[in-house]
Motif scaffolding. Structure first.
Motif, short mmCIF file in Angstrom:
data_model
loop_
_atom_site.label_atom_id
_atom_site.label_comp_id
_atom_site.label_asym_id
_atom_site.label_seq_id
_atom_site.Cartn_x
_atom_site.Cartn_y
_atom_site.Cartn_z
N GLU A 10 0.86 -1.19 0.00
CA GLU A 10 0.00 0.00 0.00
C GLU A 10 0.88 1.23 0.00
O GLU A 10 1.86 1.32 0.76
N ARG A 12 1.00 5.33 0.44
CA ARG A 12 0.29 6.50 0.95
C ARG A 12 1.20 7.71 0.86
O ARG A 12 2.41 7.58 0.85
N ASP A 13 0.57 8.84 0.84
CA ASP A 13 1.32 10.10 0.81
C ASP A 13 1.92 10.32 2.20
O ASP A 13 1.19 10.39 3.18
#
Length: 66
Positions: A10, A12-13
């Motif tokens: 995953e 994410r920022d």
């Protein structure tokens, strides 16, 4: 059994930024940009979301208008 070399993770920022609110909720341009941003989110077009956020931040409003 040999597993693939690639593992999906995953992403994410790491520096999330909140979506800007319109400077003037009664402004037609701000309202259109917010609606377009919502459409971009719905379609999964995150580049479009960023573009609309930039436009919202740069859309001019004079002090007298606010």
């Amino acid at each position: 059994m040999v597993r693939g070399l690639w593992q999906q993770v995953e992403q994410r920022d790491p520096f999330p930024v909140r979506d800007p609110d319109p400077a003037d909720p009664d402004c037609d341009v701000c309202g259109a940009l917010v609606a377009q941003r919502a459409d971009c989110y719905r379609l999964g077009d995150l580049s479009g979301v960023v573009d609309r956020n930039v436009e919202l931040r740069r859309h001019p409003h004079s002090v007298e208008d606010l």
